[in-house]
Design an enzyme around this catalytic site. Structure first.
Site, PDB file in Angstrom:
ATOM      1  N   GLU A   1     -21.823  79.911 -81.081  1.00 18.28           N
ATOM      2  CA  GLU A   1     -20.962  79.228 -82.105  1.00 18.28           C
ATOM      3  C   GLU A   1     -20.529  79.059 -83.036  1.00 18.28           C
ATOM      4  OE1 GLU A   1     -25.451  80.180 -83.942  1.00 18.28           O
ATOM      5  OE2 GLU A   1     -26.712  79.105 -82.804  1.00 18.28           O
TER       6      GLU A   1
ATOM      7  N   ASN B   1     -20.715  79.550 -76.372  1.00 15.76           N
ATOM      8  CA  ASN B   1     -22.019  78.662 -76.455  1.00 15.76           C
ATOM      9  C   ASN B   1     -22.165  78.216 -77.948  1.00 15.76           C
ATOM     10  OD1 ASN B   1     -24.482  77.836 -74.687  1.00 15.76           O
ATOM     11  ND2 ASN B   1     -25.833  79.472 -76.291  1.00 15.76           N
TER      12      ASN B   1
ATOM     13  N   HIS C   1     -30.244  72.039 -78.969  1.00 19.51           N
ATOM     14  CA  HIS C   1     -30.775  72.097 -79.701  1.00 19.51           C
ATOM     15  C   HIS C   1     -31.903  70.922 -79.793  1.00 19.51           C
ATOM     16  CE1 HIS C   1     -32.042  76.160 -78.839  1.00 19.51           C
ATOM     17  NE2 HIS C   1     -30.892  76.014 -79.573  1.00 19.51           N
TER      18      HIS C   1
ATOM     19  N   GLU D   1     -29.662  76.054 -73.959  1.00 23.44           N
ATOM     20  CA  GLU D   1     -31.207  76.393 -74.836  1.00 23.44           C
ATOM     21  C   GLU D   1     -31.741  75.049 -74.863  1.00 23.44           C
ATOM     22  OE1 GLU D   1     -29.763  78.206 -78.415  1.00 23.44           O
ATOM     23  OE2 GLU D   1     -28.608  79.596 -76.925  1.00 23.44           O
TER      24      GLU D   1
ATOM     25  N   ASP E   1     -34.374  71.998 -76.115  1.00 23.11           N
ATOM     26  CA  ASP E   1     -35.750  71.814 -76.442  1.00 23.11           C
ATOM     27  C   ASP E   1     -35.406  70.565 -76.943  1.00 23.11           C
ATOM     28  OD1 ASP E   1     -33.958  72.749 -78.942  1.00 23.11           O
ATOM     29  OD2 ASP E   1     -35.816  74.258 -79.161  1.00 23.11           O
TER      30      ASP E   1
HETATM   31  C1  XIL Z   1     -33.267  82.265 -81.774  1.00 21.22           C
HETATM   32  C2  XIL Z   1     -34.821  82.627 -81.307  1.00 21.22           C
HETATM   33  O1  XIL Z   1     -35.381  81.873 -80.201  1.00 21.22           O
HETATM   34  C3  XIL Z   1     -35.599  83.153 -82.071  1.00 21.22           C
HETATM   35  O2  XIL Z   1     -37.253  83.812 -81.441  1.00 21.22           O
HETATM   36  C4  XIL Z   1     -34.748  84.045 -83.628  1.00 21.22           C
HETATM   37  O3  XIL Z   1     -35.734  84.759 -84.399  1.00 21.22           O
HETATM   38  C5  XIL Z   1     -33.457  82.749 -83.711  1.00 21.22           C
HETATM   39  O4  XIL Z   1     -33.292  82.603 -82.955  1.00 21.22           O
HETATM   40  N1  XIL Z   1     -29.628  79.379 -81.089  1.00 21.22           N
HETATM   41  C6  XIL Z   1     -29.038  80.420 -80.785  1.00 21.22           C
HETATM   42  C7  XIL Z   1     -30.028  81.353 -79.845  1.00 21.22           C
HETATM   43  O5  XIL Z   1     -27.968  81.220 -79.535  1.00 21.22           O
HETATM   44  O6  XIL Z   1     -30.108  83.037 -79.288  1.00 21.22           O
HETATM   45  C8  XIL Z   1     -31.293  80.975 -80.909  1.00 21.22           C
HETATM   46  O7  XIL Z   1     -32.638  82.092 -80.762  1.00 21.22           O
HETATM   47  C9  XIL Z   1     -31.841  79.571 -81.202  1.00 21.22           C
HETATM   48  C10 XIL Z   1     -30.563  78.903 -82.282  1.00 21.22           C
END
Ligand code: XIL
Length: 454
Positions: A164, A205, A241, A269, A271
């Protein structure tokens, strides 16, 4: 052996006073094919792709562990490898959860994606609260990477080295690292990671870089310049996400442009969240969107695969982070595969049977019983499904024999009984039921059989 109707009537009092025994069961009107489905990891492997999931180390037992091991060929620690997890106090390391995940993955023939080395979030307090010169920061960064990457050297497929780094407008996010070291922290981190494990693929990422836009273009330009400068960079991670209804239309085009630059792309990641409650319509739309993301990755050979950020709604970060939203993963909270699971399987070339939307069930009861005879009833009920004809079969386990039946025609051959609908009651509507009855003989015991509906 045969019981006439008159003797049946004569024994009316006996059956009314005898306890009714209710047995079961069930046959689905539509096939419940989950257990027989080919695991996602086998489908993905046949296409040379990764299908991964983020996991929580402490949960890797029971159904959670079984599902993670069976369905996925890659794992990403959801939190276990973040700086705050591995070095909560300066010089005090806790590798327990990360080790557990890596061990589990190796035992299950899975890849591991390390996540993440350099980030603005989930850092230990001692690091974020400290005051550091740029030389000290540089040293901290290098030592952290050498220690963590070195610990798992040769065992991880990839690292999200930098997580990020960008703002939405494509400028650099002002983090501890950027403020102390400038944009060069990224090159430093990549270089350190390569030195610590030359076999791991090194990624940058980020989120909101799935479609073509200011932020993904900034990432593109960074990767291009790193490559031109000879800084080690192997791939970009698109977190994905996503919000229901907002899959970027340029996803495949964006993946392709990074591939054309000469780096791998991973969806890291995935979802797809929705406003709760989830409805059938939203879950169907979500399934279509999961499939669209899979297809975009499958269409580009340098897209190595897709990792979901938790495979079950019971282990998703969404409800805590986005109040009122959830149901973002392919399995529900009870580990039942959702339409999204089947959509992923279909995108990967699986031939899964759609999940049943309802079922018809048969319930067997003994409604009366006397010395050596009894009356039985079978009720066929449908909910979310319907029938136009039916056949109910069972096996009498203790020598029982049918003598007569009503509202069905029954035959018995040895222990096997088969009853089909009469001309007038073959149809069972959704929400409705029909019954048929029979008289039969028994001796010794009269166990309740399991009825199969076909
Ligand atoms: C999230 C985890 O899933 C949670 O359990 C934690 O509280 C916060 O982080 N982007 C990312 C991940 O790169 O590391 C994050 O994971 C979600 C957003």
């Amino acid at each position: 052996m045969r019981t006439s109707r008159s003797s049946f009537r004569a024994r009316l009092a006996a059956f009314l006073t005898s306890a009714a025994t209710t047995g079961v069961l069930l046959a689905a009107g539509a096939p419940a094919a989950h257990a027989a489905d080919t695991p996602l990891r086998d489908l993905a492997a046949a296409k040379g792709k990764v299908i991964g999931t983020a996991v929580t180390g402490s949960k890797l037992t029971g159904t959670y562990g079984d599902t993670a091991g069976r369905e996925f060929n890659a794992l990403t620690p959801g939190n276990a490898m973040k700086w705050g997890s591995v070095e909560p106090a300066r010089g005090t390391f806790d590798w327990a959860e990360a080790d557990r995940i890596v061990d589990f993955a190796e035992a299950h023939g899975q890849q591991v994606r390390g996540h993440t080395l350099v980030w603005h979030s989930q850092n230990p307090g001692w690091l974020t609260n400290g005051t550091w010169t740029s030389a000290q920061l540089s040293r901290l960064l290098n030592d952290h990477i050498a220690t963590e990457v070195g610990r798992y050297k040769g065992r991880l497929a990839a690292w999200d080295v930098v997580n990020e780094p960008f703002n939405e407008d494509g400028t650099y996010r002002e983090t501890l690292w950027y403020n102390g070291l400038g944009a060069d922290y990224i090159a430093q981190a990549l270089t350190a990671a390569r030195a610590a494990d030359p076999s791991a693929k090194l990624y940058i990422n980020d989120y909101n870089v799935e479609g073509v836009g200011a932020k993904s273009t900034a990432l593109y330009n960074l990767v291009k310049s790193l490559k031109e400068r000879g800084v080690p960079i192997d791939g970009v991670g698109l977190q994905a996400h996503l919000i229901l209804g907002q899959v970027p239309s340029t996803l495949q085009q964006n993946i392709q442009r990074f591939a054309d630059l000469g780096v791998d792309v991973a969806i890291t990641e995935l979802d797809i969240r929705m406003q709760l409650p989830a409805t059938e319509a939203k879950l169907a739309q979500q399934a279509a969107e999961y499939k669209a993301v899979m297809n975009a990755c499958l269409a580009v050979s340098r897209c190595v695969g897709v990792t979901v950020w938790g495979f079950t709604d019971s282990d998703s970060w969404i409800p805590d982070t986005f109040p009122g939203q959830g149901a973002a993963t392919p399995y529900d909270e009870n580990y039942a595969p959702k339409p999204a699971y089947h959509a992923i399987a279909e995108a990967l070339g699986g031939t899964t049977t759609p999940p049943p939307t309802g079922a018809c069930t048969a319930t067997y009861s003994v409604t009366g019983q006397w010395d050596n005879g009894f009356t039985g009833q079978v009720r066929i009920s449908c909910s979310g499904a319907s029938l136009t004809s039916w056949k109910a079969s069972w096996t009498f386990g203790a020598g029982q024999r049918i003598s007569q039946a009503w509202n069905a025609s029954c035959t018995q051959s040895g222990a096997a009984v088969s009853c089909s609908n009469a001309s007038y009651n073959g149809s069972v509507p959704d929400g409705g039921s029909v019954t048929f009855g029979f008289n039969a003989s028994w001796s010794g015991s009269n166990p309740v059989p399991t009825v199969t509906l076909g």
